[in-house]
Motif scaffolding. Structure first.
Motif, PDB file in Angstrom:
ATOM      1  N   LYS A   1     -31.470   0.897  44.424  1.00 32.33           N
ATOM      2  CA  LYS A   1     -31.571   1.099  45.874  1.00 32.33           C
ATOM      3  C   LYS A   1     -31.918  -0.203  46.597  1.00 32.33           C
ATOM      4  O   LYS A   1     -31.348  -0.514  47.641  1.00 32.33           O
ATOM      5  CB  LYS A   1     -32.610   2.175  46.162  1.00 32.33           C
ATOM      6  N   GLU A   2     -32.848  -0.986  46.057  1.00 34.41           N
ATOM      7  CA  GLU A   2     -33.231  -2.249  46.700  1.00 34.41           C
ATOM      8  C   GLU A   2     -32.061  -3.233  46.719  1.00 34.41           C
ATOM      9  O   GLU A   2     -31.814  -3.902  47.709  1.00 34.41           O
ATOM     10  CB  GLU A   2     -34.428  -2.876  45.972  1.00 34.41           C
ATOM     11  N   ARG A   3     -31.353  -3.313  45.616  1.00 34.02           N
ATOM     12  CA  ARG A   3     -30.189  -4.209  45.539  1.00 34.02           C
ATOM     13  C   ARG A   3     -29.110  -3.790  46.531  1.00 34.02           C
ATOM     14  O   ARG A   3     -28.490  -4.625  47.183  1.00 34.02           O
ATOM     15  CB  ARG A   3     -29.656  -4.205  44.114  1.00 34.02           C
TER      16      ARG A   3
ATOM     17  N   ASN B   1     -30.168  -4.750  50.093  1.00 36.82           N
ATOM     18  CA  ASN B   1     -30.293  -6.190  50.339  1.00 36.82           C
ATOM     19  C   ASN B   1     -28.987  -6.949  50.142  1.00 36.82           C
ATOM     20  O   ASN B   1     -28.957  -8.168  50.264  1.00 36.82           O
ATOM     21  CB  ASN B   1     -31.372  -6.787  49.429  1.00 36.82           C
TER      22      ASN B   1
END
Length: 185
Positions: free
Chosen positions: A62-64, A67
């Motif tokens: 999710k973070e990747r 971002n």
């Protein structure tokens, strides 16, 4: 796009589809039609797996995913001073869903994607509605994207308006819908 829709208008005349017209068109464009159908088949079969394989690493975290488009290029000299930058990284502040009043969440979903909690990441009905409205207007005046498709467009793909991007968007939205909960999306 306006030119494309303008060329399609004669196809919706009632007198266009006579048996004589169709037979004539098939005979005249038989070879060309065959190549177009083969190309279309290759396109329909190869684009989804190629798209998923290209973005699989970004979809897994999710973070990747969030971002991905916030990158830029900054070059520093030996003393650590910036001497060149291009497309600076974007600074985005995310507000937790719990901090947004439920009435605002409901209003956004009602305005943007009424079927958000039940759709598989895309809406065939919404895309067909937008296609029909755009065809009647002779230009693009309406979109048929769901919230998940908007997420895909904004974090993975470009905002260009073309068939390939829309086709990729459908499969990526479906994949994100399968990997993440509606609250995470």
């Amino acid at each position: 796009i306006r030119h494309f829709f303008h060329k399609l208008k004669p196809l919706f005349r009632k007198d266009f589809y006579t048996k004589q017209n169709l037979v004539y068109l098939l005979k005249k464009y038989k070879k060309r039609l065959f190549y177009v159908l083969i190309g279309l088949l290759v396109f329909v079969v190869l684009i989804p797996p190629a798209t998923i394989l290209y973005y699989v690493r970004d979809l897994s975290d999710k973070e990747r995913l969030m971002n991905r488009n916030k990158t830029g290029l900054t070059l520093l000299d030996k003393d650590g001073n910036e001497f060149f930058s291009f497309d600076k990284p974007k600074e985005i502040v995310y507000i937790p869903l719990s901090d947004i009043p439920q009435s605002v969440q409901d209003a956004v979903i009602a305005a943007e994607d009424k079927e958000f909690y039940t759709n598989p990441g895309f809406s065939i009905r919404g895309m067909l509605r937008a296609f029909w409205v755009n065809l009647q207007a002779g230009e693009v005046v309406q979109g048929g994207s769901t919230i998940t498709q908007e997420l895909v467009k904004n974090v993975l793909l470009s905002s260009s308006r073309n068939f390939l991007r829309k086709y990729q968007e459908i499969f990526l939205a479906y994949e994100i819908n399968n990997r993440y909960s509606k609250q995470e999306i």
